[in-house]
Design a protein around this motif. Structure first.
Motif, PDB file in Angstrom:
ATOM      1  N   TYR A 109      44.998  33.596  82.099  1.00 20.97           N
ATOM      2  CA  TYR A 109      44.427  33.656  80.720  1.00 20.97           C
ATOM      3  C   TYR A 109      43.475  34.981  80.622  1.00 20.97           C
ATOM      4  CZ  TYR A 109      45.742  28.874  78.716  1.00 20.97           C
ATOM      5  OH  TYR A 109      46.456  28.076  78.341  1.00 20.97           O
ATOM      6  N   PHE A 110      42.951  35.315  81.853  1.00 20.77           N
ATOM      7  CA  PHE A 110      42.074  36.371  81.636  1.00 20.77           C
ATOM      8  C   PHE A 110      43.007  37.626  81.747  1.00 20.77           C
ATOM      9  CE2 PHE A 110      39.524  39.720  83.581  1.00 20.77           C
ATOM     10  CZ  PHE A 110      38.129  39.726  83.178  1.00 20.77           C
ATOM     11  N   ALA A 111      43.866  37.763  82.394  1.00 19.97           N
ATOM     12  CA  ALA A 111      44.863  39.104  82.286  1.00 19.97           C
ATOM     13  C   ALA A 111      45.747  39.120  81.160  1.00 19.97           C
ATOM     14  CB  ALA A 111      45.776  38.928  83.317  1.00 19.97           C
ATOM     15  N   ALA A 112      46.234  37.758  80.490  1.00 24.79           N
ATOM     16  CA  ALA A 112      46.998  37.599  79.353  1.00 24.79           C
ATOM     17  C   ALA A 112      46.062  38.026  78.201  1.00 24.79           C
ATOM     18  CB  ALA A 112      47.567  36.226  79.370  1.00 24.79           C
ATOM     19  N   GLY A 113      44.910  37.860  78.154  1.00 20.42           N
ATOM     20  CA  GLY A 113      44.147  38.107  77.013  1.00 20.42           C
ATOM     21  C   GLY A 113      43.923  39.454  76.879  1.00 20.42           C
ATOM     22  N   PHE A 114      43.608  40.201  77.967  1.00 16.68           N
ATOM     23  CA  PHE A 114      43.459  41.807  77.905  1.00 16.68           C
ATOM     24  C   PHE A 114      44.729  42.379  77.632  1.00 16.68           C
ATOM     25  CE2 PHE A 114      39.278  40.694  80.106  1.00 16.68           C
ATOM     26  CZ  PHE A 114      38.551  41.412  79.219  1.00 16.68           C
ATOM     27  N   VAL A 115      45.925  41.786  78.091  1.00 17.81           N
ATOM     28  CA  VAL A 115      47.289  42.537  77.815  1.00 17.81           C
ATOM     29  C   VAL A 115      47.352  42.356  76.354  1.00 17.81           C
ATOM     30  CG1 VAL A 115      49.867  42.247  78.103  1.00 17.81           C
ATOM     31  CG2 VAL A 115      48.303  42.417  80.146  1.00 17.81           C
ATOM     32  N   VAL A 116      47.142  40.926  75.753  1.00 20.07           N
ATOM     33  CA  VAL A 116      47.390  40.997  74.319  1.00 20.07           C
ATOM     34  C   VAL A 116      46.568  41.690  73.454  1.00 20.07           C
ATOM     35  CG1 VAL A 116      46.996  39.147  72.262  1.00 20.07           C
ATOM     36  CG2 VAL A 116      48.225  38.546  74.457  1.00 20.07           C
ATOM     37  N   LEU A 117      45.322  42.158  73.722  1.00 15.38           N
ATOM     38  CA  LEU A 117      44.334  42.880  73.043  1.00 15.38           C
ATOM     39  C   LEU A 117      45.146  44.408  73.178  1.00 15.38           C
ATOM     40  CD1 LEU A 117      40.923  41.900  74.241  1.00 15.38           C
ATOM     41  CD2 LEU A 117      41.889  41.841  72.049  1.00 15.38           C
ATOM     42  N   VAL A 118      45.570  44.795  74.238  1.00 14.54           N
ATOM     43  CA  VAL A 118      46.336  46.172  74.352  1.00 14.54           C
ATOM     44  C   VAL A 118      47.205  46.508  73.495  1.00 14.54           C
ATOM     45  CG1 VAL A 118      47.116  47.716  76.150  1.00 14.54           C
ATOM     46  CG2 VAL A 118      45.107  46.792  76.664  1.00 14.54           C
ATOM     47  N   LEU A 119      48.238  45.366  73.478  1.00 15.60           N
ATOM     48  CA  LEU A 119      49.405  45.470  72.828  1.00 15.60           C
ATOM     49  C   LEU A 119      49.061  45.130  71.170  1.00 15.60           C
ATOM     50  CD1 LEU A 119      51.843  42.951  74.742  1.00 15.60           C
ATOM     51  CD2 LEU A 119      51.709  45.322  74.564  1.00 15.60           C
ATOM     52  N   ALA A 120      48.048  44.492  70.862  1.00  9.83           N
ATOM     53  CA  ALA A 120      47.674  44.377  69.397  1.00  9.83           C
ATOM     54  C   ALA A 120      47.077  45.503  69.097  1.00  9.83           C
ATOM     55  CB  ALA A 120      46.941  43.061  69.267  1.00  9.83           C
ATOM     56  N   SER A 121      46.077  46.421  69.723  1.00  7.24           N
ATOM     57  CA  SER A 121      45.604  47.477  69.268  1.00  7.24           C
ATOM     58  C   SER A 121      46.466  48.771  68.791  1.00  7.24           C
ATOM     59  CB  SER A 121      44.695  48.020  70.513  1.00  7.24           C
ATOM     60  OG  SER A 121      45.525  48.666  71.662  1.00  7.24           O
ATOM     61  N   GLN A 122      47.896  48.447  69.257  1.00  8.28           N
ATOM     62  CA  GLN A 122      48.506  49.602  68.896  1.00  8.28           C
ATOM     63  C   GLN A 122      49.100  49.614  67.393  1.00  8.28           C
ATOM     64  OE1 GLN A 122      52.162  49.602  71.366  1.00  8.28           O
ATOM     65  NE2 GLN A 122      50.709  49.424  73.249  1.00  8.28           N
ATOM     66  N   ASN A 123      49.179  48.235  66.599  1.00 10.75           N
ATOM     67  CA  ASN A 123      49.294  48.162  65.420  1.00 10.75           C
ATOM     68  C   ASN A 123      48.492  47.249  64.451  1.00 10.75           C
ATOM     69  OD1 ASN A 123      50.207  45.920  66.266  1.00 10.75           O
ATOM     70  ND2 ASN A 123      52.381  46.433  66.085  1.00 10.75           N
ATOM     71  N   HIS A 124      47.451  46.581  65.284  1.00 14.45           N
ATOM     72  CA  HIS A 124      46.550  45.618  64.812  1.00 14.45           C
ATOM     73  C   HIS A 124      47.387  44.492  64.035  1.00 14.45           C
ATOM     74  CE1 HIS A 124      42.930  48.608  64.360  1.00 14.45           C
ATOM     75  NE2 HIS A 124      43.574  48.788  65.749  1.00 14.45           N
ATOM     76  N   ALA A 125      48.390  44.022  64.844  1.00 18.15           N
ATOM     77  CA  ALA A 125      49.252  43.253  64.227  1.00 18.15           C
ATOM     78  C   ALA A 125      49.122  41.764  64.925  1.00 18.15           C
ATOM     79  CB  ALA A 125      50.737  43.454  64.276  1.00 18.15           C
ATOM     80  N   LEU A 126      49.183  40.707  64.116  1.00 22.04           N
ATOM     81  CA  LEU A 126      49.131  39.263  64.501  1.00 22.04           C
ATOM     82  C   LEU A 126      50.423  38.749  64.799  1.00 22.04           C
ATOM     83  CD1 LEU A 126      46.211  37.921  62.120  1.00 22.04           C
ATOM     84  CD2 LEU A 126      46.158  38.315  64.670  1.00 22.04           C
ATOM     85  N   SER A 127      50.787  38.097  65.917  1.00 21.87           N
ATOM     86  CA  SER A 127      51.995  37.566  66.281  1.00 21.87           C
ATOM     87  C   SER A 127      51.795  36.111  66.645  1.00 21.87           C
ATOM     88  CB  SER A 127      52.693  38.579  67.249  1.00 21.87           C
ATOM     89  OG  SER A 127      53.595  37.981  67.740  1.00 21.87           O
ATOM     90  N   PRO A 128      52.844  35.293  66.177  1.00 24.19           N
ATOM     91  CA  PRO A 128      52.763  34.010  66.856  1.00 24.19           C
ATOM     92  C   PRO A 128      53.191  33.939  68.209  1.00 24.19           C
ATOM     93  CG  PRO A 128      54.786  34.409  65.470  1.00 24.19           C
ATOM     94  CD  PRO A 128      53.921  35.132  65.189  1.00 24.19           C
ATOM     95  N   TRP A 129      53.781  34.910  68.869  1.00 27.88           N
ATOM     96  CA  TRP A 129      54.177  34.888  70.388  1.00 27.88           C
ATOM     97  C   TRP A 129      52.993  35.624  71.193  1.00 27.88           C
ATOM     98  CZ3 TRP A 129      57.828  31.862  70.391  1.00 27.88           C
ATOM     99  CH2 TRP A 129      58.786  31.651  69.371  1.00 27.88           C
ATOM    100  N   THR A 130      52.366  36.459  70.710  1.00 24.91           N
ATOM    101  CA  THR A 130      51.166  36.902  71.472  1.00 24.91           C
ATOM    102  C   THR A 130      50.265  36.016  71.570  1.00 24.91           C
ATOM    103  OG1 THR A 130      50.344  38.260  69.785  1.00 24.91           O
ATOM    104  CG2 THR A 130      51.828  39.261  71.259  1.00 24.91           C
TER     105      THR A 130
END
Length: 205
Positions: free
Chosen positions: A157-178
């Motif tokens: 969960y710790f690693a996934a949370g930061f990966v999701v933050l990095v991915l979402a920071s590119q377009n500030h998008a919400l995704s049901p999969w992330t």
């Protein structure tokens, strides 16, 4: 009367100390695995029916709030039954201890959503990753009364949370999969750990 009150207080203290040194067996693999299924179904339904999650952040987050509430209810019901079965007279103390360990991160997640929604709605894209990090902190806080190997789930969960933050920071998008996939994997990993680990030998004495 004062002596009686002191004796009762001593008994409560002793029970709490015994509970603190006992492996908690209230979390059931079946309920934990089922919450992973809830996360998967929520992600699929939002993918099919919510065309633009980023454009409707409150609808997106409300769906996950409902999923979280349903998951918490499932875990609570099984926790009550398993604690009565495995801990008998210590059940209430063990449940109280489990809540003390995980509840702060849960409350922080709720307050974070409220504050961002009210004062910084443009930052709501951060919530999925932040929620995953908070779950990891709750898992790590619970390690001392659970099989030590649950730390792997906390690490996920710790690693996934930061990966999701990095991915979402590119377009500030919400995704049901992330939002959904990290919880699906994390909850199923937790369920597998609880199923295969021996609480008496894998938890701290």
């Amino acid at each position: 009367m004062r002596d009686l009150d002191k004796a009762l207080a001593d008994i409560i203290t002793i029970r709490s100390q015994i509970a603190a040194g006992t492996a908690f067996r209230g979390y059931g693999p079946a309920a934990i695995a089922a919450t992973g299924g809830v996360a998967l179904m929520t992600a699929i339904l939002q993918y099919l029916w919510l065309d633009d999650p980023t454009g409707h952040p409150l609808t997106f987050l409300f769906g996950w709030a409902v999923a979280a509430a349903l998951s918490a209810l499932m875990i609570w019901i099984e926790m009550q039954a398993r604690s009565r079965r495995h801990h008998s007279g210590l059940a209430d103390a063990m449940i109280h201890q489990a809540l003390e360990q995980f509840l702060p991160s849960g409350i922080a997640g709720v307050l974070l959503a409220v504050v961002l929604g009210k004062f910084a709605p443009e930052a709501l894209w951060m919530l999925p990753g932040l929620w995953q990090v908070l779950v990891s902190l709750g898992v790590f806080a619970s390690v001392r009364s659970l099989p030590r190997t649950v730390a792997f789930a906390g690490g996920w969960y710790f690693a996934a949370g930061f990966v999701v933050l990095v991915l979402a920071s590119q377009n500030h998008a919400l995704s049901p999969w992330t939002m959904g996939l990290p919880f699906v994997i994390g909850q199923w990993l937790m369920a597998a750990i609880l199923y295969f680990a021996s609480g008496e030998t894998d938890a701290e004495d």
